[in-house]
Structure formats: C-alpha cells, structure tokens
Design a protein around this motif. Structure first.
Motif, short mmCIF file in Angstrom:
data_model
loop_
_atom_site.label_atom_id
_atom_site.label_comp_id
_atom_site.label_asym_id
_atom_site.label_seq_id
_atom_site.Cartn_x
_atom_site.Cartn_y
_atom_site.Cartn_z
N GLU A 324 0.58 -1.38 -0.02
CA GLU A 324 -0.13 -0.02 0.32
C GLU A 324 0.96 1.36 0.12
O GLU A 324 0.46 2.18 -0.61
CB GLU A 324 -0.83 0.08 1.15
CG GLU A 324 -2.03 -1.15 0.89
CD GLU A 324 -2.97 -1.27 2.87
OE1 GLU A 324 -2.24 -0.44 3.24
OE2 GLU A 324 -3.66 -1.67 2.41
N SER A 325 1.95 0.86 0.83
CA SER A 325 2.87 2.10 0.29
C SER A 325 2.93 1.63 -0.34
O SER A 325 3.63 3.21 -0.88
CB SER A 325 3.70 2.26 2.25
OG SER A 325 3.28 2.04 3.53
N GLU A 327 2.53 1.63 -3.39
CA GLU A 327 1.79 2.10 -4.43
C GLU A 327 1.13 3.97 -3.89
O GLU A 327 1.23 4.63 -5.52
CB GLU A 327 0.12 1.15 -3.83
CG GLU A 327 -0.17 0.03 -5.09
CD GLU A 327 -1.14 -0.63 -4.57
OE1 GLU A 327 -2.01 -0.11 -4.20
OE2 GLU A 327 -1.33 -1.46 -5.24
N GLU A 328 1.35 4.07 -2.98
CA GLU A 328 0.49 5.67 -2.58
C GLU A 328 2.28 6.72 -2.88
O GLU A 328 2.23 7.49 -3.85
CB GLU A 328 0.86 5.93 -1.71
CG GLU A 328 0.86 7.34 -0.46
CD GLU A 328 0.21 7.33 0.76
OE1 GLU A 328 0.62 8.29 1.75
OE2 GLU A 328 -0.14 6.66 0.70
N ASP A 329 3.20 5.51 -3.13
CA ASP A 329 4.75 6.87 -2.88
C ASP A 329 4.87 6.91 -4.29
O ASP A 329 5.65 7.98 -4.96
CB ASP A 329 6.00 6.16 -2.52
CG ASP A 329 5.33 6.37 -0.72
OD1 ASP A 329 4.64 6.53 -0.24
OD2 ASP A 329 6.38 5.77 0.43
N HIS A 331 2.47 5.43 -7.15
CA HIS A 331 1.52 6.25 -7.77
C HIS A 331 0.98 4.54 -8.99
O HIS A 331 1.40 4.83 -9.77
CB HIS A 331 1.35 7.60 -8.59
CG HIS A 331 1.21 8.89 -8.68
ND1 HIS A 331 0.45 9.17 -7.27
CD2 HIS A 331 3.00 8.94 -7.08
CE1 HIS A 331 0.79 9.81 -6.29
NE2 HIS A 331 2.11 10.10 -6.44
N THR A 333 -0.48 0.88 -9.35
CA THR A 333 -1.62 -0.06 -9.27
C THR A 333 -1.27 -1.34 -9.30
O THR A 333 -0.21 -1.77 -10.74
CB THR A 333 -3.39 0.21 -9.46
OG1 THR A 333 -3.00 1.14 -9.10
CG2 THR A 333 -3.66 -0.71 -8.74
#
Length: 474
Positions: A324-325, A327-329, A331, A333
């Motif tokens: 999850e980190s 994917e957030e850091d 961008h 998926t």
C-alpha cells in the motif's frame, strides 16, 4: 616379438617422461590463472550492509532467486565468456516450448553427425536415425551430446516461422528468446556450445535463462535423472545408456548437494569450466552460474555460493501495508494476482524497503529495493502523470521522493543557518562601529584636555615672566 614390444614400451615411456614437465607446467599455469580469478573483486560485497559472499575461482559468478529474479551474489556477472555446453540449457528450453516431448520425433541428418570433431561429446547417433524428442533431450542434458543438440535444432526449427533452414531459424530463436528473458550480453550461433568466437554469453544472462526452467517440470524431471537408456531405433538394434554428468546430482559423489535439483556442465579449452546449478531447499529456489573457471574448484565454489545464499537471505511475502505504501509513494497499482515476494538479508525488516517503477518487455513494473538493489518486483499500472510530478526530470519516483524530502529539509536548514549568520554579521558590524566611534570620541576628548592643559601651562608661564619684568623695572 618380445624385443619389439620392449622397444615400443620403452618408446612410450620416453614419450611419457618427456611430456611430464610439460604437463607440470600446464597444471602450474592453470592454478596460477585460477588464483588470479580468485582475487578478482566481488561486486555484491561492495554493497553497504549486504551479506558478504565467498571468493570463488571463476572469473564470473552469480546467484539469483529463480522466483523473484533478485540478484543475491554478483561477481563480474555481465562479463562475456564462452559458455561451452551450458548453451544446451537454452536449446532444451526452446525445444520444450516449441515441441511436444512425447509425440515429436527427431531425425538425424547427415550434417548433424558429420560436423563432429574428435573429442566432441556424442552418443553415436547415425544419419537417418529417429528418436523421440524426450529421448533427445535426455541426450542433450545428461550426455551433453552435440549431434543430438544439432538434430533437435534442425527438427524444432522447422516448426518456427521465418526464412532459412530449420537449424538457422532455431539459432535465431535462441537469441530472440534470450532477449525476451532479459539477456543483454549474449550472442548464440549454435545450439551445442562448441567453440566459436561469435558464440558468447554472461553469467547474468545464463541465470535468467536457467530460471525459466522451473516453469518446465518436464525438463527438471530429465535433469534429476541419474541414468537414461535410449532403446533400439529404426537403424540400430542396440540400446544407448548414459549417465548424469553434474556431480552435485550424484548421491555417491563427494560433491553431492542435497538441495540440487538440476543443472548443466560445460567445458572447452577456450571456455574453461562452466556450470549451472538449480537448487531448492523448500524455502527458496536458486540459480547459481559460474563461468571461466580453471582447475578443480567449480563444485566447491558452487556449494559455497548456495550455502551463502540460503543462510544469508530470507524470502518473504511482502506485507500488505508495504505494498500500500508502494502504491501511494510511486503511484503504481499492482496488477498481478497472488502474493509478492522479496529477498532480504536475514534480520532486515520490510519497513526499510524503498520503491521504484520501470518497464520490462513493454510491461510496467513496481520494484521493491533495499540499499539500491532490487529484491522483489511485480507488474503494476503506473499513473505516469502523477509519477512524473513526483519524480521530476524523468527520474525514478521512489528514489526522487526520498531525495526531494532530503533536499527540502536541507534547504530550510541552509536558509535558517544563513539567517543566523547574517544576524550575527549585522550585530558584529554594529558593535565594531560603535566601539570605533566610542574610541574616536575618547581620543578626541583626551586631545582636547591635553591641549587645554598645555594652553593653561603656557598662560601660567607667560604670567610669571610678566611679573619678573615688573620687579626689574621697580
């Protein structure tokens, strides 16, 4: 007759004695070359906090995780060398991918047996003979038979698209398939590995090619076999029996390794010893490749490398919070189903992982890294616009994000320090000027007092002289 035999024996003895010094010199040269290779640097040992791997006698060596493709050990892994018979791993892979081992038949042409030279490995196949593709691959991987490798290339090549003979199309496909698997240092010109100056590869490329073998249990089954017999053929009534040549697969051999599940040997005078070894301890599946080795060291080296990798690294499923980190850091998926694995040095927590994005064969990838080394990867859709905003100048998002934070913090620190320095400078200037002014005023007052004192003394002297003159007149 006896005298003649004695003369012959005496002559042979003389020749043997004459050759002994040459053999001794050759052995000395080989060990000297091996020693020089042993002292070459190991690049993976130069990574900060990375487990320190053993020195080996090969000029190049590598260990990778077959599932994650993580590089656990690297010594000159991109140097180009002659591969000798480990070439046949790619030959077998292409045959399995493009043929049917149980139904396809391999026919031996005149060319496939005529090209052999004295000393080349073979099992004595004749022109016109026909065997199953499965039997042929036993001959390729166990006996390292060069005429069988040639015939397999001719047969499977006829199934391939393109121009040229079956053999030519097969060799072309070898290079294309190697490139698809990520090879960057290779050029193959034959399916058997006999010496050719234009036939070369690297330990890195052979590791990537060999890792694909785990996707083909039919090949692993062949590699794990100790002995195989090809029965009578359409031309020969006798059976041909041959054995495994990889000594780490032989339970009675001193080099036997309990986790070894396959591999391929190779040797020519120009290539030296080359060796591919597949190992599985139930937790990790490893590929070890060593090339350009002289002397009798390659099996001991391989054992040391595999022991190092099994003991020094832990294969783990990446935590959902880590993904999850990621994917957030950056961008990205994740598009692959199933767990994502990483290979970390023992004792290193997943929280130390960093993230980057890239592309492989047109597929966007998320890379999980530690100390700048890729330790896991997975296919992912990347939001290019967001990634570019995060990265800036086209640099990798994960790396740039952390660098940007550092730079921003550094800028504020610099600005604060500069402001303090400017304030100190202003204060110092003010103090110095004030001191100079005070000093100037004190000097001026002293001068005035001194001048006034001198003027008074002059007036007193003038008054005394005036009184003296008045007395004389009276």
């Amino acid at each position: 007759m006896k005298r003649k035999m004695k003369k012959i024996l005496s002559g042979l003895l003389c020749v043997a004695v004459a050759l002994m010094p040459a053999a001794k010199v050759w052995a000395t040269d080989v060990e000297e070359e091996a020693k020089k290779a042993y002292e070459l640097p190991v690049q993976s040992n130069e990574i900060e906090n990375w487990p320190q791997g053993p020195a080996v006698y090969g000029q190049s060596a590598i260990v990778i995780d077959a599932d994650t493709r993580s590089i656990l050990y690297a010594k000159n892994m991109h140097d180009k060398h002659y591969p000798a018979s480990i070439t046949k791993v790619l030959t077998a892979l292409l045959a399995a991918e493009n043929g049917n081992l149980n139904t396809d038949r391999v026919t031996f042409s005149q060319e496939s047996v005529n090209f052999l030279e004295p000393g080349d490995a073979y099992i004595g196949m004749r022109a016109g003979e026909e065997i199953s593709l499965k039997d042929a691959l036993y001959g390729v991987l166990l006996a390292s038979a060069n005429e069988v490798s040639y015939a397999v290339a001719e047969t499977i090549g006829t199934k391939m698209q393109g121009n040229g003979s079956g053999y030519e199309k097969f060799v072309k496909a070898m290079n294309e398939r190697a490139e698809e698997l990520g090879a960057t240092d290779s050029h193959f010109v034959n399916p058997h590995g006999l010496q050719d100056e234009n036939h070369y590869t690297s330990a890195y490329d052979m590791a990537l090619i060999s890792a694909e073998l785990f996707e083909h249990p039919e090949i692993l089954e062949i590699m794990e076999t100790y002995e195989h017999t090809i029965g009578p053929t359409n031309l020969v009534n006798e059976s041909r029996t041959f054995q495994q040549r990889h000594e780490m697969m032989e339970t009675w051999n001193s080099h036997y390794y309990e986790y070894c599940v396959g591999g391929k040997t190779g040797y020519t005078d120009e290539a030296g010893n080359t060796l591919i070894t597949l190992a599985d301890n139930g937790k990790m599946r490893l590929i070890c490749v060593e090339m350009a080795t002289r002397g009798q060291h390659i099996y001991d080296d391989t054992r040391s490398l595999l022991d190092y990798a099994f003991a020094g690294f832990s294969r783990q499923e990446a935590k959902s919070s880590i993904l999850e980190s990621a994917e957030e850091d950056v961008h990205a998926t994740i598009t692959e189903k199933g767990p994502v694995y990483v290979d970390l040095p023992v004792g290193i927590p997943q929280e130390e992982l960093e993230f980057e994005t890239g592309e492989e064969n047109g597929v966007s990838m998320l890379y999980l890294t530690w100390q700048g080394q890729t330790v896991g990867k997975v296919a992912a859709d990347v939001d290019e616009k967001a990634a570019q905003r995060a990265a800036g100048d086209g640099k990798k998002p994960g790396a740039v994000t952390s660098i940007r934070k550092i730079l921003e913090e550094s800028i504020w620190i610099v600005i604060g320090a500069a402001a303090v320095l400017i304030l100190i400078a202003v204060i110092l200037v003010f103090v110095i000027r004030r001191r100079k002014r005070s000093s100037f005023l004190r000097l001026s007052r002293r001068k005035q007092r001194r001048q006034e004192s001198q003027r008074r003394r002059r007036m007193k002297r003038a008054a005394r002289r005036s009184r003296r003159r008045g007395r004389k007149r009276w």
